[in-house]
Design an enzyme around this catalytic site. Structure first.
Site, short mmCIF file in Angstrom:
data_model
loop_
_atom_site.label_atom_id
_atom_site.label_comp_id
_atom_site.label_asym_id
_atom_site.label_seq_id
_atom_site.Cartn_x
_atom_site.Cartn_y
_atom_site.Cartn_z
N THR B 1 0.85 -1.18 0.00
CA THR B 1 0.00 0.00 0.00
C THR B 1 0.89 1.24 0.00
O THR B 1 1.93 1.26 0.65
CB THR B 1 -0.90 0.00 1.26
N GLY B 31 -9.85 -4.11 1.49
CA GLY B 31 -9.38 -3.62 2.78
C GLY B 31 -9.84 -2.18 3.00
O GLY B 31 -10.83 -1.72 2.41
N THR B 52 -2.24 2.40 6.35
CA THR B 52 -1.75 1.17 5.77
C THR B 52 -1.64 0.13 6.88
O THR B 52 -1.13 0.42 7.95
CB THR B 52 -0.36 1.35 5.11
N GLY B 53 -2.15 -1.10 6.62
CA GLY B 53 -2.05 -2.14 7.63
C GLY B 53 -3.21 -3.11 7.56
O GLY B 53 -3.71 -3.40 6.47
N THR B 54 -3.64 -3.62 8.71
CA THR B 54 -4.68 -4.64 8.78
C THR B 54 -6.03 -4.01 8.46
O THR B 54 -6.74 -3.52 9.37
CB THR B 54 -4.68 -5.25 10.20
N GLY B 55 -6.38 -4.03 7.20
CA GLY B 55 -7.53 -3.27 6.72
C GLY B 55 -8.81 -3.51 7.47
O GLY B 55 -9.58 -2.56 7.73
#
Lengths: 176, 133
Positions: B1, B31, B52-55
């Site tokens: 991302t 996400g 950005t990360g664990t959507g």
């Protein structure tokens, strides 16, 4: 407090553990990040709009296969490319978003077309791609977006699942 | 991302995010990136955010809009709101980070993962980049 122009970018969180990122590899990321920053900064420095600077910076990151977006995007479990993007203008809360698309060279530019031309905010899949085909958007074949590194990551993950092994992937592999 | 946030000379804010998703994700899974208010948000009165990360966690906790709400209703600073939200997300399995810019002041770039490719620049034109802490 400063009210001057400024911008920030990111290329994804998680990243490769420090120990695994040698100096040369780290420098390639720094160069890529600086290229993107410079593109956005140049827009702002000549008095350009924030939404134009955001687009300019993200286009550079999308064009660089180091990052998980557009060229260098990761694959689904079916070996497909499904890209998502969004852009929002704080001046009037105009927004454009896309999900599950493949084709536009720069999904952020495609999201901007949704914001400015579609009359909607959020479009997905085939319908989004059909709309984008009517706009001045550059399309690329799937091969353009395909990189060996992401294919390797996909194969490693699919092999792990078949073998029922625990998911010990690094953040880098999981989030690309 | 990948993502960017900006404030121009007129004080307008904007945010953008673009992603390929997660390696070997289920086809059709989306996400936080394209969900306005979760992965991408901008409002001239408060802030511009790209995450950005664990959507899934960023969506459920409307991460980007949460930062704007804390500025608007709780009178928090951008830095306080952004770092608090990222810290709280990690307690719910939300690994990752964000970049945010406010009406005044420098950008903030908090993250709770091992690192985040990131950078910022301002009027002086110095291009600051970083990967790990």
């Amino acid at each position: 407090m400063s009210r001057g122009f400024c911008l920030a970018i990111h290329g994804g969180a998680g990243t490769i553990p420090a120990a695994a990122l040698n100096t040369a590899a780290a420098e390639t990321y720094h160069v890529a990040l600086r290229t993107a920053l410079k593109a956005g900064w140049t827009v702002l420095n000549r008095g350009g709009a924030a939404v134009d600077a955001v687009c300019a910076a993200i286009v550079e990151l999308e064009n660089d296969e180091l990052f998980n977006a557009a060229r260098g995007a990761v694959f689904t479990s079916a070996g497909q490319l499904e890209m998502d993007a969004a852009i929002m203008n704080g001046a009037d809360r105009a927004a454009g978003a896309l999900a599950g698309i493949c084709g536009p060279k720069n999904p952020i530019v495609a999201a901007r077309a949704v914001m400015q031309k579609s009359g909607t905010v959020f479009m997905i899949g085939a319908g989004a791609e059909a709309f984008l085909q009517t706009q001045d958007i550059q399309f690329m074949p799937p091969d353009y977006f395909t990189t060996p590194r992401r294919l390797d990551a996909l194969h490693r993950e699919l092999t792990r699942r078949v073998a029922g092994m625990p998911d010990t992937r690094s953040d880098a592999d999981r989030h690309g | 991302t990948v993502g960017a946030v900006a404030r121009d000379a007129a004080g307008n804010l904007a945010a953008g995010t673009s992603t390929g998703g997660i390696t070997a994700k289920r086809p059709g899974r989306v996400g936080d990136t394209p969900v306005i208010g979760a992965g991408t948000f901008a409002d001239n009165a408060t802030c511009a955010v790209s995450t950005t990360g664990t959507g899934e966690v960023f969506i459920r906790f409307t991460a980007a809009a949460e930062i704007a709400a804390r500025i608007r209703y709780a009178g928090q600073t951008l830095e306080q709101a952004a770092s608090d939200v990222i810290a709280e997300l990690s307690t719910h399995g939300g690994d990752g980070g964000l970049i945010a810019i406010g009406v005044t002041g420098a950008p903030v770039l908090p993250f709770n993962s091992s690192g985040m490719y990131r950078g910022f620049s301002g009027v002086d034109g110095v291009l600051h980049t970083a990967i790990h802490r």
